[in-house]
Design a protein around this motif. Structure first.
Motif, short mmCIF file in Angstrom:
data_model
loop_
_atom_site.label_atom_id
_atom_site.label_comp_id
_atom_site.label_asym_id
_atom_site.label_seq_id
_atom_site.Cartn_x
_atom_site.Cartn_y
_atom_site.Cartn_z
N UNK A 36 -3.85 -1.79 -4.08
CA UNK A 36 -2.62 -2.02 -3.11
C UNK A 36 -2.34 -3.55 -3.19
N UNK A 37 -3.08 -4.36 -4.13
CA UNK A 37 -2.65 -5.51 -4.52
C UNK A 37 -1.63 -5.63 -5.79
N UNK A 38 -1.28 -4.47 -6.27
CA UNK A 38 -0.78 -4.23 -7.51
C UNK A 38 1.08 -4.54 -7.14
N UNK A 39 1.27 -4.32 -5.89
CA UNK A 39 2.77 -4.73 -5.39
C UNK A 39 3.93 -3.83 -6.54
N UNK A 40 3.88 -2.38 -6.73
CA UNK A 40 4.62 -2.00 -7.42
C UNK A 40 5.85 -1.60 -6.88
N UNK A 41 6.89 -2.45 -6.42
CA UNK A 41 8.30 -2.26 -5.82
C UNK A 41 9.29 -1.72 -6.69
N UNK A 42 8.95 -1.44 -8.02
CA UNK A 42 9.84 -0.74 -8.94
C UNK A 42 9.49 0.50 -9.35
N UNK A 43 8.49 1.36 -8.50
CA UNK A 43 8.27 2.55 -8.71
C UNK A 43 9.43 3.50 -8.31
N UNK A 72 0.73 -1.25 -0.11
CA UNK A 72 0.07 0.10 0.01
C UNK A 72 0.89 1.30 -0.16
N UNK A 73 1.86 1.23 0.74
CA UNK A 73 2.81 2.42 0.72
C UNK A 73 3.73 2.59 -0.57
N UNK A 130 3.49 5.80 -5.71
CA UNK A 130 3.40 5.60 -7.29
C UNK A 130 2.43 6.17 -7.84
N UNK A 131 1.16 6.29 -7.22
CA UNK A 131 0.09 7.05 -7.63
C UNK A 131 0.16 8.60 -7.36
N UNK A 132 0.45 8.80 -6.25
CA UNK A 132 0.74 10.42 -5.82
C UNK A 132 2.32 10.39 -5.31
#
Length: 210
Positions: free
Chosen positions: A139-146, A82-83, A88-90
């Protein structure tokens, strides 16, 4: 529940300049013990502005996406994701400037060594080629590469402290808050930062927590 952003980004108050404390003081003491003394003007301190904006952004995002808040409350292992997704979004720092140390070419456009370039982190974090439906907060996307914290040798030095602060806050809020409802908000007008100058939200407490 109110959050208000004050002060000019990057500016330190006279009190903070003359009496550095908290992480800045700890960093300096550690450097002194290791023999690598720092001058007062070169102390490395985490940015309060970006963390405050990130926290305000994540609360606003959950207020606008209550289904995602329900997911987090049901599964606390989603907090780190979620963090990442909120950043990523904002992205609190949507752009940054760098100087090329060698000639480089991007999509057929050459840039010479010494050229100043703008790194558009906010744009990259919403690149539909990397993130399907990029404007959606998931929050299930898990974008650790942002790229909100930068990358490589230029990664944000306060990355772990920021994650810790936001994570602890979300954990406590999830214990006590069932719903957020935005009452009032104002965007921050700033050339370098993105977020809300003011956010007021009403909360619905979890039954039995007061």
């Amino acid at each position: 529940m109110r959050s208000r952003h004050r002060g000019a980004p990057g500016a330190a108050s006279p009190d903070r300049r003359d009496h550095p404390r908290d992480c800045g003081t700890t960093a300096r003491q550690a450097a002194d013990k290791s023999g690598q003394r720092t001058s007062r003007g070169n102390d490395v301190t985490p940015s309060l502005d970006t963390t405050i904006l990130a926290i305000t952004n994540v609360v606003a995002l959950f207020a606008e996406n209550l289904d995602q808040w329900d997911l987090l409350r049901a599964d606390r292992s989603l907090i780190p994701h979620a963090i990442n997704e909120s950043l990523r979004v904002e992205c609190p720092v949507p752009q940054f400037s760098r100087v090329l140390t060698e000639d480089h070419e991007i999509d057929g456009v050459p840039s010479a060594v010494g050229s100043r370039v703008a790194l558009l982190y906010g744009s990259a974090n919403r690149d539909e080629r990397q993130y399907p439906d990029p404007a959606r907060f998931d929050i299930t996307r898990r974008p650790s590469d942002h790229l909100a914290f930068g990358r490589g040798e230029h990664v944000c030095p306060g990355i772990h402290l920021a994650r810790l602060e936001i994570g602890v806050l979300l954990e406590r809020l999830a214990d006590h808050v069932a719903r957020f409802e935005i009452q009032e908000s104002r965007p921050l007008l700033n050339k370098g930062l993105r977020g809300l100058e003011y956010l007021e939200a009403a909360i619905q407490p979890v039954t039995g927590t007061g």
